[in-house]
Motif scaffolding. Sequence first.
Motif, short mmCIF file in Angstrom:
data_model
loop_
_atom_site.label_atom_id
_atom_site.label_comp_id
_atom_site.label_asym_id
_atom_site.label_seq_id
_atom_site.Cartn_x
_atom_site.Cartn_y
_atom_site.Cartn_z
N UNK A 1 2.56 10.70 -9.69
CA UNK A 1 1.77 11.00 -10.66
C UNK A 1 1.36 9.75 -11.56
N UNK A 2 1.61 8.49 -10.98
CA UNK A 2 1.07 7.43 -11.78
C UNK A 2 -0.23 7.21 -11.45
N UNK A 3 -0.91 6.88 -12.55
CA UNK A 3 -2.49 6.37 -12.35
C UNK A 3 -2.56 4.83 -11.78
N UNK A 4 -2.58 4.89 -10.53
CA UNK A 4 -2.64 3.31 -9.90
C UNK A 4 -3.64 3.46 -8.73
N UNK A 5 -4.27 2.43 -8.39
CA UNK A 5 -4.85 2.28 -7.04
C UNK A 5 -4.96 0.78 -6.53
N UNK A 6 -5.03 0.57 -5.37
CA UNK A 6 -4.80 -0.61 -4.66
C UNK A 6 -6.35 -1.11 -4.58
N UNK A 7 -6.57 -2.44 -4.17
CA UNK A 7 -7.79 -3.15 -3.69
C UNK A 7 -6.99 -4.32 -3.09
N UNK A 8 -7.82 -4.88 -1.92
CA UNK A 8 -7.46 -6.17 -1.33
C UNK A 8 -8.50 -6.76 -1.02
N UNK A 9 -8.67 -8.17 -1.16
CA UNK A 9 -9.84 -8.92 -0.89
C UNK A 9 -9.54 -9.85 0.40
N UNK A 10 -10.34 -11.08 0.71
CA UNK A 10 -10.18 -11.65 1.89
C UNK A 10 -8.94 -12.46 1.80
N UNK B 1 0.89 -1.16 -0.20
CA UNK B 1 -0.02 0.13 0.19
C UNK B 1 0.89 1.39 0.05
N UNK B 2 1.97 1.11 0.77
CA UNK B 2 2.88 2.26 0.80
C UNK B 2 3.55 2.43 -0.65
N UNK B 3 3.91 1.55 -1.33
CA UNK B 3 4.38 1.57 -2.65
C UNK B 3 3.34 2.20 -3.59
N UNK B 4 2.09 1.85 -3.39
CA UNK B 4 1.07 2.52 -4.26
C UNK B 4 0.92 4.02 -3.96
N UNK B 5 0.81 4.12 -2.51
CA UNK B 5 0.90 5.69 -2.27
C UNK B 5 2.05 6.44 -2.80
N UNK C 1 3.79 5.74 -5.76
CA UNK C 1 3.52 5.80 -7.16
C UNK C 1 2.49 6.88 -7.46
N UNK C 2 1.57 6.89 -6.59
CA UNK C 2 0.39 7.86 -6.86
C UNK C 2 1.08 9.47 -6.60
N UNK C 3 2.06 9.52 -5.76
CA UNK C 3 2.67 10.65 -5.40
C UNK C 3 3.53 11.19 -6.54
#
Length: 320
Positions: free
Chosen positions: A267-276, A257-261, A263-265
Amino acid sequence: MQATAIAQPNIALIKYWGKRDLDRNLPAVGSISITLSELQTKVSVELSDELSDDVLLVNGDENQAMLPRMSSCLDKVLGQNRPHAIIQSHSNFPIAAGLASSASAFAATTVAAAGASNLSLGMQDLARLAGASSGSAARSLYGGFVELKNADDSITLTPLCDVDSWPLQVVVAITETGPKATGSTEAMEISRETSPFYSNWISQQEHDLEVARRAIERRDFAQLATIAEHNCLKMHSVMWASRPPMVFWNAATMRCLQTVRRLQGEGREVFFTIDAGPQVKAVCSPADVEAVSQALSETSGVQEIMTSCLGSGARLVESL
Ligand code: DP6
């Protein structure tokens, strides 16, 4: 009396968590998902009057644990007086680890069972039957972006956007490959019975669905990212506040999640999602997929990376 079907797992952007009817496996909320292309499950169903019981082989090995649910899936499609069957299932990704393997397995089994007995059922009927076995499986009948809506006494599926109209990609960061501790059905019931956040989760879902629907209609990545991450974290908050608490994440999940944050910082177009489960799915634009995959593979604790485009719905194929 034999047919093979393929289905791809789907990843919910607006999640299904909770049931309004346990016996019929009807969800308490609608959901929106994307179906993947590179990850896939193929299932062949061979019906035979010679067999004295059903047999299930998963990736070549006999599997007694999953057999009752698979047999019940065949009962739903063919009725209880059906012939016994040899069911063979092959997945090209880890099963029961929060990668939606039950979705692709039950979608493929439903389509293969109908095919093996030459039943010509429409997509909505197949989706309802698959959903009765596993709620998320209904969505794998369709490709691209799909919404599962709660109808009066059932569910309906609505394709929202096809693969080519918004060709997003998904990078799956696998942080652990063992099977998960609590299955979804049991975990959802624990949440419904004990989580103080459960009723808010249910009452806010229509709003989240509406925002996501609009974002998909306008191909608005930023808006979809915000609502999908919010909905995911809200579902996990329901789980965390359940008794006993259900925390599917590990330390590497958090680092992803920190990596995704980060990357977003940048300017990359990316978001996370997590299931069970502890895996992180990073949804991104094709232009950013390489950077996302590189950054997640360098994240400490990530064991494997899988990259996928969006795929099509479940269908019959020639052979396993
Ligand atoms: C967290 O479809 O596995 O992946 O209907 O009990 O088989 P059952 O549940 P299942 O639950 C999926 C839960 C989720 C969110 C989602 O896919 O929407």
